[in-house]
Design an enzyme around this catalytic site. Structure first.
Site, PDB file in Angstrom:
ATOM      1  N   SER A  92       0.831  -1.204   0.000  1.00 23.32           N
ATOM      2  CA  SER A  92       0.000   0.000   0.000  1.00 23.32           C
ATOM      3  C   SER A  92       0.868   1.257   0.000  1.00 23.32           C
ATOM      4  O   SER A  92       1.728   1.413  -0.843  1.00 23.32           O
ATOM      5  CB  SER A  92      -0.970  -0.041   1.183  1.00 23.32           C
ATOM      6  OG  SER A  92      -1.977   0.923   1.058  1.00 23.32           O
ATOM      7  N   ASP A 116      -5.131  -4.073  -2.471  1.00 22.85           N
ATOM      8  CA  ASP A 116      -4.242  -3.862  -1.326  1.00 22.85           C
ATOM      9  C   ASP A 116      -4.132  -5.146  -0.505  1.00 22.85           C
ATOM     10  O   ASP A 116      -5.131  -5.818  -0.235  1.00 22.85           O
ATOM     11  CB  ASP A 116      -4.832  -2.730  -0.473  1.00 22.85           C
ATOM     12  CG  ASP A 116      -3.881  -2.211   0.586  1.00 22.85           C
ATOM     13  OD1 ASP A 116      -3.260  -3.035   1.288  1.00 22.85           O
ATOM     14  OD2 ASP A 116      -3.775  -0.982   0.735  1.00 22.85           O
TER      15      ASP A 116
END
Length: 389
Positions: free
Chosen positions: A75, A233
């Protein structure tokens, strides 16, 4: 980022510690042959606006000339890793400052340090970030939330993060990144199978789309399709991606600096928002604890079979959110919060390196040092507990 928001460059240490000298020697050494483990690795967890902590910690490393040869990120950790791997060492910090300057909502800093007004201030900034987006990061999407209405077409997310692609192309030299001077591994998750997926510059070309996929936290942002796989993610499955470093046993001594943005430790919650924050923290931080405990068990066995093999030292730094931060802290881009997180990263990395130098490491093949600032700092050189990180 202006000095008012993030602080100045910081004074360079006049004297390096024994640990810093050892790391400097490792960082200055020739790059290992393909398949070798790096001597200094940086693992960066996800957390959106909390990622200013990474930048502050890296500033300490940069000020001492301690440059990792391998960065693994998830991320916002993948964004930070791309900026590090995709720039010359002398340009990395300025590019990180540019990124966080753009991400910051340039309103007035918090006018008070009183708890309740600061919570309201932070909450309003999170609401603004969700409502209007952040230039260069993400924007509103249609139909987005409106798709919940019965007469509106379906959608799969709330926000559009394509503006991040242009920011990455501006701040990251992907040609340099893919030359492999600093190895980068990007963590994602397969939406359909929940499998962890890693893209590694030592094995394939890393493109901006790979970083975008790593930041696609559901349902805020849309998943990204790459090579027929729908990716998002990795936070829900593994927000602190240590595993790539140990896919095979390191062939030389390894120092790993792991920076986590969610803490498993916090005071007992006293409000509904605090309960939501704790639930969020536990979801994102639990996988890291399990990974570290598994590494301790694995290396206990390696110790018995080959006691003189390469050692692994893991310095685990955990961002501890202040009492003023709310459950929506990942979308709080207020200048005061960004400044505080950057400063916390500087403080914790400085303390962590000092603690690493002051501890007697012994002869164990796996040495674990945790710095988790709750009400009382926790600094231990020991095997990690299975009941707490």
């Amino acid at each position: 980022m202006t000095d008012e928001v993030l602080g100045g460059e910081g004074e360079r240490a006049e004297h390096t510690t024994r640990a810093e000298q050892a790391i400097s020697t490792a960082a200055a050494a020739e790059q290992p042959a393909a398949g070798d483990r790096p001597q200094l690795a940086l693992v960066l967890g996800g957390g959106n606006a909390l990622g200013a902590y990474h930048a502050g910690a890296y500033e300490v490393l940069d000020s001492r000339g301690l440059w990792p040869s391998w960065v693994v990120g998830a991320s916002v950790g993948a964004v930070t890793g791309a900026i590090i791997a995709g720039n010359a060492p002398e340009e990395r910090l300025s590019k990180l400052r540019t990124f966080w300057s753009r991400a910051t909502q340039h309103t007035a800093p918090s006018p008070t340090e009183w708890l309740k007004p600061r919570q309201i201030y932070n909450g309003l900034h999170a609401l603004l970030a969700l409502t209007y987006g952040r230039p260069g990061l993400y924007r509103q999407r249609f139909p987005g939330l409106w798709s919940a209405l019965p007469w509106v077409p379906n959608d799969v997310c709330l926000l559009d993060h394509k503006p991040l692609l242009r920011t990455l192309e501006e701040l990251v030299d992907f040609e340099r990144l893919n030359r492999g001077e600093t190895r980068l591994t990007v963590a994602c998750a397969d939406v359909e199978t929940s499998e962890e997926v890693y893209f590694d510059s030592a094995r394939q070309e890393i493109r901006p789309e790979h970083i975008l996929a790593s930041t696609a936290i559901l349902p805020a942002f849309p998943p990204v399709e790459i090579d027929g796989r729908v990716l998002c993610d990795a936070g829900y499955v593994n927000n602190l991606p240590l595993d790539p470093l140990f896919e095979t046993e390191p062939e030389q001594d390894l120092l790993c600096l792991a920076l986590e943005l969610f803490s498993l430790r916090a005071p007992r919650p006293g409000s509904l928002d605090a309960v939501l924050e704790r639930a969020n923290d536990m979801i994102f931080a639990s996988a890291g604890r399990r990974t570290i405990a598994a590494l301790a068990r694995e290396y206990a066995l390696r110790q018995r079979l080959e006691p003189d093999g390469p050692t692994v030292t893991l310095l685990h730094l955990v961002y501890q959110a202040g009492a003023d931060e709310l459950a929506a802290k990942s979308f709080d881009f207020s200048p005061s919060s960004i400044r505080d997180r950057w400063a916390a990263g500087e403080r914790d990395m400085t303390s962590g390196l000092q603690s690493l130098d002051n501890k007697t490491l012994g002869k164990a093949r796996f040495r674990y040092l945790s710095l988790n600032r709750t009400s009382v700092a926790s600094e231990t050189m020991a095997q990690p507990s299975t009941t707490g990180a």
